[in-house]
Motif scaffolding. Structure first.
Motif, mmCIF file in Angstrom:
data_model
loop_
_atom_site.group_PDB
_atom_site.id
_atom_site.type_symbol
_atom_site.label_atom_id
_atom_site.label_comp_id
_atom_site.label_asym_id
_atom_site.label_seq_id
_atom_site.Cartn_x
_atom_site.Cartn_y
_atom_site.Cartn_z
ATOM 1 N N UNK A 40 11.191 22.274 24.434
ATOM 2 C CA UNK A 40 9.448 21.804 24.434
ATOM 3 C C UNK A 40 9.122 20.767 25.104
ATOM 4 N N UNK A 41 10.219 19.988 25.616
ATOM 5 C CA UNK A 41 9.926 18.816 26.521
ATOM 6 C C UNK A 41 9.868 19.358 27.412
ATOM 7 N N UNK A 42 10.569 20.681 28.002
ATOM 8 C CA UNK A 42 10.288 20.835 29.220
ATOM 9 C C UNK A 42 9.064 22.105 29.226
ATOM 10 N N UNK A 43 8.264 22.252 28.306
ATOM 11 C CA UNK A 43 6.393 23.188 27.998
ATOM 12 C C UNK A 43 6.279 21.600 28.655
ATOM 13 N N UNK A 52 5.866 19.631 31.651
ATOM 14 C CA UNK A 52 4.947 21.071 32.826
ATOM 15 C C UNK A 52 3.850 20.359 32.933
ATOM 16 N N UNK A 53 3.219 20.879 30.799
ATOM 17 C CA UNK A 53 1.941 20.289 30.755
ATOM 18 C C UNK A 53 1.507 18.253 31.400
ATOM 19 N N UNK A 54 2.279 17.491 31.810
ATOM 20 C CA UNK A 54 1.891 16.723 32.547
ATOM 21 C C UNK A 54 2.372 16.527 32.780
ATOM 22 N N UNK A 55 2.191 17.406 33.965
ATOM 23 C CA UNK A 55 2.931 17.020 35.127
ATOM 24 C C UNK A 55 3.183 14.527 35.406
ATOM 25 N N UNK A 56 4.550 13.965 35.968
ATOM 26 C CA UNK A 56 5.008 12.845 35.956
ATOM 27 C C UNK A 56 3.459 12.593 37.007
ATOM 28 N N UNK A 66 -2.035 18.168 20.149
ATOM 29 C CA UNK A 66 -3.767 18.523 21.351
ATOM 30 C C UNK A 66 -3.981 20.020 22.672
ATOM 31 N N UNK A 67 -2.337 19.054 22.921
ATOM 32 C CA UNK A 67 -2.443 20.173 24.017
ATOM 33 C C UNK A 67 -2.337 21.858 23.471
ATOM 34 N N UNK A 68 -1.470 21.468 22.848
ATOM 35 C CA UNK A 68 -0.777 22.951 22.158
ATOM 36 C C UNK A 68 -2.174 23.684 21.957
ATOM 37 N N UNK A 69 -2.877 22.609 21.543
ATOM 38 C CA UNK A 69 -4.368 24.260 20.328
ATOM 39 C C UNK A 69 -5.004 24.226 21.620
ATOM 40 N N UNK A 70 -5.007 22.856 22.614
ATOM 41 C CA UNK A 70 -5.695 23.572 23.576
ATOM 42 C C UNK A 70 -5.242 24.977 24.588
ATOM 43 N N UNK A 71 -4.312 24.350 24.612
ATOM 44 C CA UNK A 71 -2.824 26.052 25.470
ATOM 45 C C UNK A 71 -3.100 27.618 24.737
ATOM 46 N N UNK A 72 -3.755 26.955 23.022
ATOM 47 C CA UNK A 72 -3.599 27.579 21.937
ATOM 48 C C UNK A 72 -4.540 28.722 22.839
ATOM 49 N N UNK A 73 -5.571 28.393 22.917
ATOM 50 C CA UNK A 73 -7.288 28.859 23.132
ATOM 51 C C UNK A 73 -7.338 29.332 24.778
ATOM 52 N N UNK A 74 -6.126 29.458 25.004
ATOM 53 C CA UNK A 74 -6.167 29.698 26.860
ATOM 54 C C UNK A 74 -5.618 31.249 26.397
ATOM 55 N N UNK A 81 3.431 26.199 23.448
ATOM 56 C CA UNK A 81 4.147 24.778 22.738
ATOM 57 C C UNK A 81 3.399 24.678 21.679
ATOM 58 N N UNK A 82 2.511 25.731 20.843
ATOM 59 C CA UNK A 82 2.576 25.492 19.368
ATOM 60 C C UNK A 82 4.015 25.849 18.918
ATOM 61 N N UNK A 83 4.242 27.006 19.502
ATOM 62 C CA UNK A 83 5.366 28.012 18.301
ATOM 63 C C UNK A 83 6.203 26.939 18.709
ATOM 64 N N UNK A 84 6.798 26.531 19.715
ATOM 65 C CA UNK A 84 7.692 25.876 20.579
ATOM 66 C C UNK A 84 7.953 24.013 19.526
ATOM 67 N N UNK A 85 6.619 23.792 19.278
ATOM 68 C CA UNK A 85 6.645 22.129 18.682
ATOM 69 C C UNK A 85 6.663 22.598 17.073
ATOM 70 N N UNK A 86 6.251 23.692 16.481
ATOM 71 C CA UNK A 86 6.860 24.170 14.973
ATOM 72 C C UNK A 86 8.111 24.984 15.071
ATOM 73 N N UNK A 87 8.826 25.519 15.509
ATOM 74 C CA UNK A 87 10.496 25.037 16.073
ATOM 75 C C UNK A 87 10.982 24.303 15.655
ATOM 76 N N UNK A 88 10.151 22.799 17.242
ATOM 77 C CA UNK A 88 11.045 21.926 16.928
ATOM 78 C C UNK A 88 10.864 21.114 15.341
ATOM 79 N N UNK A 89 10.014 21.227 15.147
ATOM 80 C CA UNK A 89 10.096 20.906 13.038
ATOM 81 C C UNK A 89 10.571 21.554 11.684
ATOM 82 N N UNK A 90 11.306 22.885 12.570
ATOM 83 C CA UNK A 90 11.569 23.639 11.442
ATOM 84 C C UNK A 90 13.129 23.107 12.310
ATOM 85 N N UNK A 91 13.538 22.657 13.499
ATOM 86 C CA UNK A 91 15.133 22.385 13.461
ATOM 87 C C UNK A 91 15.306 21.170 13.637
#
Length: 136
Positions: free
Chosen positions: A45-48, A51-55, A92-100, A105-115
Motif C-alpha cells: 500500500x505504501x508503494x502504491x 507512486x500516486x503522490x510523488x514526492x 478518496x484517491x483510491x476511489x478516484x483510481x477505481x473509477x479509472x 489501491x482500493x483492494x490494497x487498502x482493504x487488505x491492509x485493514x484486514x491484515x
C-alpha cells in the motif's frame, strides 16, 4: 513543550507513537504468518500511494502533514491507523483510481485493514494489561 500544545495534539502524538511501538517490530522482524502478511501488505500500500503522490509534487513535510505518511513504511502504518484525515485522503484517491479501472489501491487498502486487524487480534497487544484491567 506540553504547555504550548493542545491536549488533542498530545493525545494524537501519543497514539501515533503507541502505534509505532505496536507495528515497528512486526515490520522490521516479521516472524509469524500475520506479521509477514501485515508487513508485505503495508509495504504494498505504501508503494502504491507513494507512486500516486510523488514526492516531487507532494511534500512529505507539507503544512497539513497529510503526506508525511509517505515518508516511510513505518510512518505509513502509524499515520494510517491514527489519522482519519490521512485515511480519507488515501481512500478518496483510491476511489478516484477505481473509477479509472485501477482497482489496486482500493483492494490494497482493504487488505491492509484486514491484515492489521488480524495482526492486532493475534498479538499480545490486548492481553498485556489484562491483570491491570481486572482491577477496574
Amino acid at each position: 513543550m506540553a504547555n504550548n500544545v493542545s491536549n488533542q495534539y498530545l493525545a494524537d502524538t501519543y497514539l501515533h507513537e503507541i502505534m509505532h511501538a505496536i507495528t515497528t517490530d512486526h515490520i522490521n522482524n516479521a516472524k509469524t504468518k500475520e506479521d509477514i502478511k501485515f508487513r508485505d501488505q503495508n509495504r504494498k500500500v505504501f508503494n502504491i500511494f507513494n507512486k500516486l503522490f510523488p514526492k516531487e509534487l507532494f511534500s512529505r513535510m507539507d503544512m497539513s502533514g497529510l503526506y508525511y505518511c509517505l515518508e516511510n513504511e513505518k510512518e505509513f502504518a502509524s499515520e494510517f491507523v491514527t489519522r482519519q484525515d490521512v485515511r480519507s485522503m488515501l481512500y478518496q484517491r483510491a476511489i478516484l483510481e477505481d473509477k479509472k479501472n485501477n482497482k489496486a489501491p482500493i483492494l490494497a487498502l482493504k487488505n491492509l485493514v484486514n491484515s492489521l486487524s488480524r495482526l492486532l487480534v493475534n498479538s499480545n497487544v490486548f492481553n498485556t494489561n489484562k491483570d491491570q484491567l481486572k482491577l477496574y
